[in-house]
Motif scaffolding. Structure first.
Motif, PDB file in Angstrom:
ATOM      1  N   ILE A 264       0.830  -1.202   0.000  1.00 55.91           N
ATOM      2  CA  ILE A 264       0.000   0.000   0.000  1.00 55.91           C
ATOM      3  C   ILE A 264       0.865   1.252   0.000  1.00 55.91           C
ATOM      4  O   ILE A 264       0.628   2.192  -0.777  1.00 55.91           O
ATOM      5  CB  ILE A 264      -0.948   0.007   1.215  1.00 55.91           C
ATOM      6  CG1 ILE A 264      -1.761  -1.306   1.271  1.00 55.91           C
ATOM      7  CG2 ILE A 264      -1.862   1.222   1.166  1.00 55.91           C
ATOM      8  CD1 ILE A 264      -2.559  -1.599   0.016  1.00 55.91           C
ATOM      9  N   SER A 265       1.887   1.299   0.845  1.00 57.64           N
ATOM     10  CA  SER A 265       2.723   2.503   0.914  1.00 57.64           C
ATOM     11  C   SER A 265       3.522   2.717  -0.361  1.00 57.64           C
ATOM     12  O   SER A 265       3.977   3.834  -0.635  1.00 57.64           O
ATOM     13  CB  SER A 265       3.663   2.444   2.128  1.00 57.64           C
ATOM     14  OG  SER A 265       4.550   1.354   2.040  1.00 57.64           O
ATOM     15  N   GLY A 266       3.706   1.665  -1.158  1.00 55.90           N
ATOM     16  CA  GLY A 266       4.438   1.817  -2.416  1.00 55.90           C
ATOM     17  C   GLY A 266       3.580   2.234  -3.581  1.00 55.90           C
ATOM     18  O   GLY A 266       4.107   2.634  -4.626  1.00 55.90           O
ATOM     19  N   MET A 267       2.273   2.142  -3.456  1.00 63.18           N
ATOM     20  CA  MET A 267       1.408   2.501  -4.583  1.00 63.18           C
ATOM     21  C   MET A 267       1.433   4.009  -4.836  1.00 63.18           C
ATOM     22  O   MET A 267       1.413   4.800  -3.899  1.00 63.18           O
ATOM     23  CB  MET A 267      -0.031   2.058  -4.302  1.00 63.18           C
ATOM     24  CG  MET A 267      -0.251   0.567  -4.432  1.00 63.18           C
ATOM     25  SD  MET A 267      -1.990   0.149  -4.151  1.00 63.18           S
ATOM     26  CE  MET A 267      -1.953  -1.613  -4.502  1.00 63.18           C
ATOM     27  N   PRO A 268       1.461   4.408  -6.102  1.00 60.95           N
ATOM     28  CA  PRO A 268       1.388   5.836  -6.421  1.00 60.95           C
ATOM     29  C   PRO A 268       0.132   6.490  -5.853  1.00 60.95           C
ATOM     30  O   PRO A 268      -0.902   5.839  -5.682  1.00 60.95           O
ATOM     31  CB  PRO A 268       1.375   5.848  -7.947  1.00 60.95           C
ATOM     32  CG  PRO A 268       2.090   4.598  -8.343  1.00 60.95           C
ATOM     33  CD  PRO A 268       1.686   3.587  -7.304  1.00 60.95           C
ATOM     34  N   ILE A 269       0.236   7.792  -5.585  1.00 57.96           N
ATOM     35  CA  ILE A 269      -0.869   8.558  -5.012  1.00 57.96           C
ATOM     36  C   ILE A 269      -1.449   9.472  -6.085  1.00 57.96           C
ATOM     37  O   ILE A 269      -0.713  10.180  -6.781  1.00 57.96           O
ATOM     38  CB  ILE A 269      -0.390   9.405  -3.822  1.00 57.96           C
ATOM     39  CG1 ILE A 269       0.264   8.530  -2.763  1.00 57.96           C
ATOM     40  CG2 ILE A 269      -1.550  10.183  -3.207  1.00 57.96           C
ATOM     41  CD1 ILE A 269       0.959   9.311  -1.682  1.00 57.96           C
ATOM     42  N   ALA A 270      -2.754   9.462  -6.201  1.00 53.67           N
ATOM     43  CA  ALA A 270      -3.446  10.251  -7.226  1.00 53.67           C
ATOM     44  C   ALA A 270      -3.034  11.716  -7.175  1.00 53.67           C
ATOM     45  O   ALA A 270      -3.165  12.370  -6.143  1.00 53.67           O
ATOM     46  CB  ALA A 270      -4.956  10.126  -7.059  1.00 53.67           C
ATOM     47  N   GLY A 271      -2.521  12.197  -8.304  1.00 55.71           N
ATOM     48  CA  GLY A 271      -2.150  13.592  -8.416  1.00 55.71           C
ATOM     49  C   GLY A 271      -0.818  13.957  -7.813  1.00 55.71           C
ATOM     50  O   GLY A 271      -0.406  15.119  -7.898  1.00 55.71           O
ATOM     51  N   PHE A 272      -0.092  12.974  -7.231  1.00 55.17           N
ATOM     52  CA  PHE A 272       1.134  13.318  -6.527  1.00 55.17           C
ATOM     53  C   PHE A 272       2.342  12.499  -6.955  1.00 55.17           C
ATOM     54  O   PHE A 272       3.402  13.063  -7.231  1.00 55.17           O
ATOM     55  CB  PHE A 272       0.945  13.169  -5.003  1.00 55.17           C
ATOM     56  CG  PHE A 272       0.100  14.237  -4.396  1.00 55.17           C
ATOM     57  CD1 PHE A 272       0.633  15.478  -4.084  1.00 55.17           C
ATOM     58  CD2 PHE A 272      -1.236  14.017  -4.130  1.00 55.17           C
ATOM     59  CE1 PHE A 272      -0.141  16.472  -3.529  1.00 55.17           C
ATOM     60  CE2 PHE A 272      -2.035  15.004  -3.576  1.00 55.17           C
ATOM     61  CZ  PHE A 272      -1.484  16.241  -3.272  1.00 55.17           C
ATOM     62  N   THR A 273       2.247  11.164  -6.971  1.00 60.15           N
ATOM     63  CA  THR A 273       3.464  10.369  -7.112  1.00 60.15           C
ATOM     64  C   THR A 273       3.366   9.345  -8.225  1.00 60.15           C
ATOM     65  O   THR A 273       2.292   8.916  -8.641  1.00 60.15           O
ATOM     66  CB  THR A 273       3.781   9.619  -5.797  1.00 60.15           C
ATOM     67  OG1 THR A 273       2.711   8.725  -5.488  1.00 60.15           O
ATOM     68  CG2 THR A 273       3.989  10.567  -4.646  1.00 60.15           C
TER      69      THR A 273
END
Length: 448
Positions: A367-376
């Motif tokens: 979960i912590s490795g998944m890209p974040i919408a609009g950010f990463t």
């Protein structure tokens, strides 16, 4: 209403170089590079667990959205409640669909469950058959850095071939040895370096390097470029042998010699990779094909199977079975480059739900490795028309010719944490339309 926020750990800084130079998941997708990001490992945190969304309303909205012509005729989706594992929505959820890079979620779950989050991959130098011979032994770490690393801080911190050469030279000189012959051992991995299911353009186009147990800079000609070397093991050997003299140890002999270290050979020096949890974060945030293939092979070794494409696939299935996922996953590689892979949306969403569950803290890096919408990562440039969910959707993308997939987690409007998977593998031409349709599906879940 439950509030969500993003926690950015300072230790997880990632240079924009790594992301802006990241190749698209498939050259045919013509995907623009992700925008620079600030962190590889923020964690989506929930402050509670709200009520489940109304199934009828959500089902109607998602069923209609799955019918978007931009997604084509082979589409499936699933939404699961993380707390209970219960199905909130299913639309052709048991149909196997080509997953593309969302395969990396499967590989990452298996790696964390089998190897454990704190395991490391070691590159070693051991004694050879004679007193003045040494063997460079590959441990399967594709992130091993050469003498020209990318500028600035990189997450995770990489093991370094120059450091290994320096440590080796120091140990040799302490023993009175200033000239050695060097061979290399990359026998940890077996089978073909490129699977038959990969398209012929993948290696020339720089989608991945030939998979070997010994490589430097992920087999790239130079860090940050797409082009790969033909033989990563031989290249790593040559780099190592050019470094030793800089630290006072001459190298005798001519060309590179491939061999095997003797069983129980004395270790002279070693460098260790970042822990598996950090490698998983990197593999998912950057959609790193080389690292995903290495993780699959490490799972094979841990599970007592050959460290090959076939062995890695069999080992991943074995680990998933222990987690209770016995159907809906058929993979032939660890990265998702194979167009022969098939994963059911229900199975993919279930794996995400398992990783997000508080009962499985050892899987949390998925979960912590998944890209974040609009950010990463590969979501840094996405959700531009759904900015209300910036930071609230965390997901892994998948892109191949005619394939677009998205799987991850979000919270509903009332604060319920849910896992989702939306997949399409008969996507008509038209760059970006399918991605936008998938983004709308995820945003609809967040708004439910």
């Amino acid at each position: 209403m439950l509030q969500l926020f993003v926690v950015a750990a300072g230790a997880h800084l990632l240079t924009s170089d790594l992301l802006t130079k990241k190749a698209p998941e498939s050259t045919a997708s013509a995907e623009p590079p992700p925008v620079p990001v600030v962190t590889a490992g923020p964690v989506l945190v929930s402050g509670g667990n709200g009520p489940l969304p109304a199934k009828g309303t959500l089902t109607g909205a998602l069923t209609k959205a799955l019918g978007d012509p931009a997604l084509g005729k082979r589409v499936g989706g699933a939404v699961l409640d993380v707390q209970t594992g219960g199905v909130i929505f299913a639309g052709d959820a048991e149909t196997g669909i080509t997953p593309a890079s969302t395969t990396k979620v499967v590989t990452s779950v298996a790696a964390l469950a089998s190897l454990g989050p704190d395991a490391r991959l070691s590159t070693r130098v051991v004694r050879g058959a004679t007193a003045n011979s040494i063997v460079l032994v590959g441990g399967g770490d594709p992130t091993l850095a050469g003498p020209k690393p990318l500028a600035g801080p990189v997450y995770p911190v990489q093991a370094s071939l120059p450091v290994l050469a320096r440590r080796t030279a120091k140990a040799l000189k302490a023993a009175g040895i200033t000239k050695v012959s060097v061979t290399y051992d990359d026998s940890l991995y077996t089978g073909p370096r490129v699977p038959p299911s990969w398209k012929p353009n993948y290696i020339p186009d720089g989608e991945a390097a030939p998979v070997t147990a010994l490589m430097v800079d992920e087999g790239r000609v130079t860090p940050g470029v797409r082009q790969r070397v033909a033989d990563p093991s031989r290249t790593a050997y040559r780099v190592f042998t050019t470094l030793l003299p800089k630290y006072g140890v001459a190298v005798s002999g001519g060309g590179a010699t491939r061999g095997r270290a003797q069983a129980g050979a004395q270790e002279i020096a070693r460098v260790d990779s970042a822990p598996v949890y950090a490698l998983v974060e990197r593999a998912l945030t950057l959609s790193d094909n080389d690292l995903a293939e290495a993780l699959a092979r490490q799972v094979a070794l841990k599970e007592g199977l050959p460290a090959s494409f076939d062995g890695g696939a069999a080992a991943v299935r074995k680990v998933l079975a222990r987690l209770g996922v016995t159907q809906g996953v058929q993979v032939f590689d660890g990265s998702g480059l194979s167009p022969d892979n098939r994963i059911a949306p229900a199975s993919l969403a279930r794996l995400v739900a398992l990783a997000a569950s508080p009962a499985n803290p050892h899987l949390r890096s998925v979960i912590s490795g998944m890209p974040i919408a609009g950010f990463t990562g590969t979501l840094g440039h996405r959700f531009t028309k759904n900015q209300s969910v910036y930071g609230l959707v965390r997901a892994k993308t998948g892109t191949l010719n005619g394939v677009n997939t998205l799987t991850g987690v979000t919270t509903t409007r009332e604060g319920r944490l849910v896992a989702f998977a939306f997949m399409a593998d008969d996507v008509p031409p038209g760059w970006g339309k399918a991605e936008a349709a998938l983004d709308r599906l995820a945003a609809r879940v967040a708004a439910s």
